[in-house]
Design an enzyme around this catalytic site. Structure first.
Site, mmCIF file in Angstrom:
data_model
loop_
_atom_site.group_PDB
_atom_site.id
_atom_site.type_symbol
_atom_site.label_atom_id
_atom_site.label_comp_id
_atom_site.label_asym_id
_atom_site.label_seq_id
_atom_site.Cartn_x
_atom_site.Cartn_y
_atom_site.Cartn_z
ATOM 1 N N LYS A 162 -16.409 -8.904 0.472
ATOM 2 C CA LYS A 162 -15.601 -10.089 0.792
ATOM 3 C C LYS A 162 -14.954 -9.925 2.176
ATOM 4 O O LYS A 162 -14.977 -10.827 3.008
ATOM 5 C CB LYS A 162 -14.523 -10.252 -0.302
ATOM 6 C CG LYS A 162 -13.802 -11.559 -0.268
ATOM 7 C CD LYS A 162 -12.743 -11.620 -1.369
ATOM 8 C CE LYS A 162 -13.253 -12.193 -2.660
ATOM 9 N NZ LYS A 162 -12.201 -12.530 -3.615
ATOM 10 N N GLU A 179 3.192 -19.573 -6.738
ATOM 11 C CA GLU A 179 2.366 -20.497 -5.956
ATOM 12 C C GLU A 179 1.940 -21.666 -6.852
ATOM 13 O O GLU A 179 1.540 -21.466 -7.989
ATOM 14 C CB GLU A 179 1.133 -19.747 -5.427
ATOM 15 C CG GLU A 179 0.240 -20.581 -4.556
ATOM 16 C CD GLU A 179 1.018 -21.325 -3.464
ATOM 17 O OE1 GLU A 179 1.703 -20.678 -2.662
ATOM 18 O OE2 GLU A 179 0.947 -22.576 -3.436
ATOM 19 N N LEU A 220 -0.240 -24.225 -5.635
ATOM 20 C CA LEU A 220 -1.380 -24.952 -5.067
ATOM 21 C C LEU A 220 -2.416 -25.273 -6.140
ATOM 22 O O LEU A 220 -2.524 -24.576 -7.144
ATOM 23 C CB LEU A 220 -2.021 -24.153 -3.921
ATOM 24 C CG LEU A 220 -2.651 -22.782 -4.214
ATOM 25 C CD1 LEU A 220 -4.021 -22.890 -4.860
ATOM 26 C CD2 LEU A 220 -2.733 -21.986 -2.947
ATOM 27 N N ASN A 245 3.269 -25.145 -15.319
ATOM 28 C CA ASN A 245 1.881 -25.264 -15.780
ATOM 29 C C ASN A 245 1.816 -25.714 -17.232
ATOM 30 O O ASN A 245 0.958 -26.520 -17.611
ATOM 31 C CB ASN A 245 1.129 -23.943 -15.592
ATOM 32 C CG ASN A 245 0.511 -23.846 -14.208
ATOM 33 O OD1 ASN A 245 0.696 -24.745 -13.385
ATOM 34 N ND2 ASN A 245 -0.218 -22.778 -13.940
ATOM 35 N N LEU A 280 -2.133 -37.831 -16.311
ATOM 36 C CA LEU A 280 -2.285 -38.714 -17.475
ATOM 37 C C LEU A 280 -3.719 -39.246 -17.558
ATOM 38 O O LEU A 280 -3.942 -40.321 -18.098
ATOM 39 C CB LEU A 280 -1.312 -39.898 -17.395
ATOM 40 C CG LEU A 280 0.099 -39.668 -17.913
ATOM 41 C CD1 LEU A 280 0.855 -40.989 -18.016
ATOM 42 C CD2 LEU A 280 0.122 -38.955 -19.271
ATOM 43 N N GLY A 286 -9.564 -26.924 -17.958
ATOM 44 C CA GLY A 286 -10.208 -25.602 -17.895
ATOM 45 C C GLY A 286 -9.614 -24.868 -16.712
ATOM 46 O O GLY A 286 -8.459 -25.085 -16.358
ATOM 47 N N CYS A 340 -6.223 -21.194 -14.297
ATOM 48 C CA CYS A 340 -4.767 -21.117 -14.470
ATOM 49 C C CYS A 340 -4.252 -21.689 -15.786
ATOM 50 O O CYS A 340 -3.640 -20.961 -16.571
ATOM 51 C CB CYS A 340 -4.078 -21.813 -13.303
ATOM 52 S SG CYS A 340 -4.274 -20.883 -11.774
ATOM 53 N N LYS A 372 -13.305 -28.260 -12.255
ATOM 54 C CA LYS A 372 -12.889 -29.600 -11.846
ATOM 55 C C LYS A 372 -13.548 -29.914 -10.511
ATOM 56 O O LYS A 372 -14.175 -29.031 -9.897
ATOM 57 C CB LYS A 372 -11.370 -29.706 -11.745
ATOM 58 C CG LYS A 372 -10.771 -28.911 -10.612
ATOM 59 C CD LYS A 372 -9.300 -29.216 -10.467
ATOM 60 C CE LYS A 372 -8.710 -28.459 -9.301
ATOM 61 N NZ LYS A 372 -7.303 -28.684 -9.098
ATOM 62 N N ARG A 388 -14.374 -20.671 -13.486
ATOM 63 C CA ARG A 388 -13.652 -20.019 -14.583
ATOM 64 C C ARG A 388 -13.259 -21.077 -15.619
ATOM 65 O O ARG A 388 -12.737 -22.123 -15.270
ATOM 66 C CB ARG A 388 -12.414 -19.285 -14.037
ATOM 67 C CG ARG A 388 -12.801 -18.054 -13.216
ATOM 68 C CD ARG A 388 -11.612 -17.349 -12.605
ATOM 69 N NE ARG A 388 -11.123 -17.969 -11.386
ATOM 70 C CZ ARG A 388 -10.227 -17.424 -10.555
ATOM 71 N NH1 ARG A 388 -9.727 -16.237 -10.828
ATOM 72 N NH2 ARG A 388 -9.827 -18.042 -9.473
HETATM 73 P P1 NAD Z 1 -8.766 -14.340 -7.490
HETATM 74 O O1 NAD Z 1 -9.420 -13.652 -8.622
HETATM 75 O O2 NAD Z 1 -9.482 -15.455 -6.794
HETATM 76 O O3 NAD Z 1 -8.386 -13.274 -6.340
HETATM 77 C C1 NAD Z 1 -7.808 -12.034 -6.600
HETATM 78 C C2 NAD Z 1 -8.226 -11.079 -5.485
HETATM 79 O O4 NAD Z 1 -7.471 -9.873 -5.603
HETATM 80 C C3 NAD Z 1 -9.687 -10.679 -5.519
HETATM 81 O O5 NAD Z 1 -10.289 -10.909 -4.254
HETATM 82 C C4 NAD Z 1 -9.655 -9.167 -5.833
HETATM 83 O O6 NAD Z 1 -10.725 -8.441 -5.266
HETATM 84 C C5 NAD Z 1 -8.317 -8.788 -5.240
HETATM 85 N N1 NAD Z 1 -7.729 -7.543 -5.740
HETATM 86 C C6 NAD Z 1 -7.655 -7.099 -7.022
HETATM 87 N N2 NAD Z 1 -7.003 -5.910 -7.064
HETATM 88 C C7 NAD Z 1 -6.658 -5.596 -5.785
HETATM 89 C C8 NAD Z 1 -5.962 -4.520 -5.180
HETATM 90 N N3 NAD Z 1 -5.509 -3.487 -5.903
HETATM 91 N N4 NAD Z 1 -5.776 -4.528 -3.841
HETATM 92 C C9 NAD Z 1 -6.248 -5.550 -3.085
HETATM 93 N N5 NAD Z 1 -6.911 -6.603 -3.605
HETATM 94 C C10 NAD Z 1 -7.112 -6.645 -4.940
HETATM 95 O O7 NAD Z 1 -7.359 -14.822 -8.036
HETATM 96 P P2 NAD Z 1 -6.576 -16.177 -7.646
HETATM 97 O O8 NAD Z 1 -7.212 -17.344 -8.307
HETATM 98 O O9 NAD Z 1 -6.349 -16.184 -6.200
HETATM 99 O O10 NAD Z 1 -5.194 -15.930 -8.415
HETATM 100 C C11 NAD Z 1 -4.277 -14.939 -7.983
HETATM 101 C C12 NAD Z 1 -2.962 -15.149 -8.716
HETATM 102 O O11 NAD Z 1 -2.386 -16.403 -8.313
HETATM 103 C C13 NAD Z 1 -3.077 -15.223 -10.235
HETATM 104 O O12 NAD Z 1 -1.937 -14.654 -10.819
HETATM 105 C C14 NAD Z 1 -3.096 -16.716 -10.516
HETATM 106 O O13 NAD Z 1 -2.630 -17.041 -11.805
HETATM 107 C C15 NAD Z 1 -2.149 -17.235 -9.463
HETATM 108 N N6 NAD Z 1 -2.397 -18.619 -9.060
HETATM 109 C C16 NAD Z 1 -3.673 -19.064 -8.916
HETATM 110 C C17 NAD Z 1 -3.888 -20.391 -8.515
HETATM 111 C C18 NAD Z 1 -5.290 -20.905 -8.384
HETATM 112 O O14 NAD Z 1 -5.431 -22.141 -8.304
HETATM 113 N N7 NAD Z 1 -6.313 -20.066 -8.347
HETATM 114 C C19 NAD Z 1 -2.804 -21.234 -8.255
HETATM 115 C C20 NAD Z 1 -1.512 -20.719 -8.373
HETATM 116 C C21 NAD Z 1 -1.318 -19.413 -8.788
#
Ligand code: NAD
Length: 438
Positions: free
Chosen positions: A35, A160, A162, A217, A259, A266, A269, A329, A336
């Site tokens: 990545k 976050e 978003l 959420n 609504l 799905g 989150c 979506k 996921r």
């Molecule tokens: P993701 O799985 O897309 O990304 C997580 C990243 O962390 C991966 O690239 C992984 O390789 C990296 N990672 C894991 N362990 C690591 C380490 N020790 N050091 C460095 N990098 C490491 O996850 P995401 O969807 O971005 O979600 C992250 C968090 O944010 C979650 O808690 C999620 O609930 C929250 N969140 C997600 C969203 C969303 O829409 N995806 C929105 C708000 C909040």
């Protein structure tokens, strides 16, 4: 300011790119070397509108960089934790990635750094992170890189909000920013990160900030399950949920957002966060009955619609069915907890020849789905089909020429799991059109 991002996924990459766009010097760290190599070359591994341009301009300006090297990544004032917090089997949040990341970065943090969780974590995790950091830095071995430093590192929460598919816009134009901290200085530092944002900044305790994310959420998921139950009653009484949700949403106390009835939520989150909050409640001796019902309604909703599909088509075996939508979506490549993928698997079990289409998510879905045909265009997907199932509200499905597409189909039957084609007046084009709640 200097900022480190730990975890360069949907949240981390968007956060890093947007904060560099705002003029901060940002370094993004990930354990996934492929990545990071891609990102260094300007190749963004996820689809998110506007993100690639931001990443490219950030790299070109020298404000945004990517690395796997902890030693060079952590000399920053603020360190955002953005690693995943998936659900465990029992529904609780798996904090293994968070704690591993904390262990990984602890030896390299600068004195007085603020470690901020953007990951969605259960209430009390901030305290646990703080405790871990103190232990790691306070009792370091003699060859430790931080041996002579003050072990004090500050911890904060900055959940976050978003939405995937609109992540850049949401990050840059949020409704609010929540900062949870226990020291006045930390609020000052984090407000400096967001000094160019024009939205309310809410200062809370760390625990309240952690709770706000789950509560928000869970509330949105509740709205979805609520309107889906109304839709199911509408089907019984002959009302139309589209009209009902419009009539409800025009009430400013209720609002139109979330609504839209359909086959349920799905994604990465809502399913995990709602279950995690139910778990947190249980662990604290409280039975969150409403949330349990939200989870049950959501689990039933997709299979209730699947029954409509099976009942509507009679014997499924040998039929050719097109699924439009594989992401959870529209507007994202995130698969996921994707209902389209669940449907594809179930249809295959039921003897159906399945053709799938998704402009952004097909690449990711290929790794999970075997025995299906991937179509490059909507026309190729629906050609020769006995029915079409729509599982995301992608604009391209709505704006397609269904008169032309209908001529390619073997039978003009559409099951619209997101009620996106309601306005297309498909019956007048000779379609059998089945949707949710009407
Ligand atoms: P993701 O799985 O897309 O990304 C997580 C990243 O962390 C991966 O690239 C992984 O390789 C990296 N990672 C894991 N362990 C690591 C380490 N020790 N050091 C460095 N990098 C490491 O996850 P995401 O969807 O971005 O979600 C992250 C968090 O944010 C979650 O808690 C999620 O609930 C929250 N969140 C997600 C969203 C969303 O829409 N995806 C929105 C708000 C909040």
């Amino acid at each position: 300011m200097t900022i480190s991002i730990i975890g360069t996924g949907y949240v981390g990459l968007v956060t890093g790119a947007c904060l560099a766009f705002k003029g901060h010097r940002v370094v993004c760290l990930d354990i996934d070397a492929n990545k990071i190599e891609s990102l260094k070359k300007g190749i963004v591994p996820i689809f998110e509108p506007g993100l690639e341009d931001l990443v490219k301009s950030g790299v070109e300006s020298g404000l945004l960089s990517f690395t796997t090297d902890k030693a060079s990544a952590l000399d920053s004032q603020v360190v955002f934790l953005c690693v995943g917090t998936p659900a465990k089997e029992d529904g609780s949040a798996d904090l293994a990635y968070v704690f591993q990341a904390v262990d990984d970065i602890a030896p390299y943090l600068s004195d007085q750094s603020v470690v901020v969780s953007k990951s969605t974590v259960p209430v009390g995790t901030g305290e646990e992170i703080s405790r871990k950091l103190k232990v790691t830095r306070g009792y370091s071995s003699s060859c430790h890189p931080c041996e002579s430093r003050d072990p004090a590192i500050f911890v904060a929460s900055n959940p976050e909000f978003l939405r995937e598919g609109k992540a850049v816009d949401d990050f840059l134009n949020p409704d609010r920013i929540v900062i949870g901290a226990d020291e006045p200085d930390i609020f000052t530092i984090l407000k400096e990160v967001y000094k160019d944002f024009s939205c309310p900044i809410l200062e809370t305790s760390i625990k309240s900030a952690e709770m706000i994310k789950y509560a928000a959420n869970a509330f949105l998921a509740t709205k979805i399950s609520f309107i889906n139950e109304i839709a199911n009653i509408c089907e019984g009484v002959g009302a139309d949920v589209q009209e009902v949700s419009k009539g409800m949403g025009l009430d400013s106390r209720i609002g139109q957002a979330f609504l839209n009835s359909g086959i349920g939520y799905g994604g990465s989150c809502f399913p995990k966060d709602v279950r995690a909050l139910d778990q947190i409640a249980g662990m604290n001796g409280y039975d969150f009955k409403l949330l349990k019902a939200v989870i049950d309604v959501n689990a039933d909703q997709r299979w209730r619609f699947y029954k409509k599909i099976a009942d509507g088509l009679g014997d499924l075996s040998g039929k050719r069915i097109a699924i439009l939508g594989l992401a959870f979506k529209a507007g994202t490549d995130d698969i996921r907890e994707s209902i389209g993928i669940d449907y594809a698997r179930r249809l295959i079990e039921d003897g159906v020849k399945v053709v799938v289409h998704d402009t952004y998510a097909s690449g990711n879905a290929r790794a999970l789905l075997s025995g299906v045909e991937f179509a490059e265009s909507i026309a190729n997907a629906v050609k020769g089909s006995d029915a079409v199932i729509i599982t995301t509200d992608a604009q391209e499905y709505k704006s397609s020429d269904w008169k032309e597409l209908g001529e390619l189909m073997c039978q003009k039957v559409i099951f619209d799991g997101r009620n996106v084609l309601v306005v297309n007046n498909l019956e007048s084009l000779g379609f059998k059109y089945i949707r949710v709640g009407g």
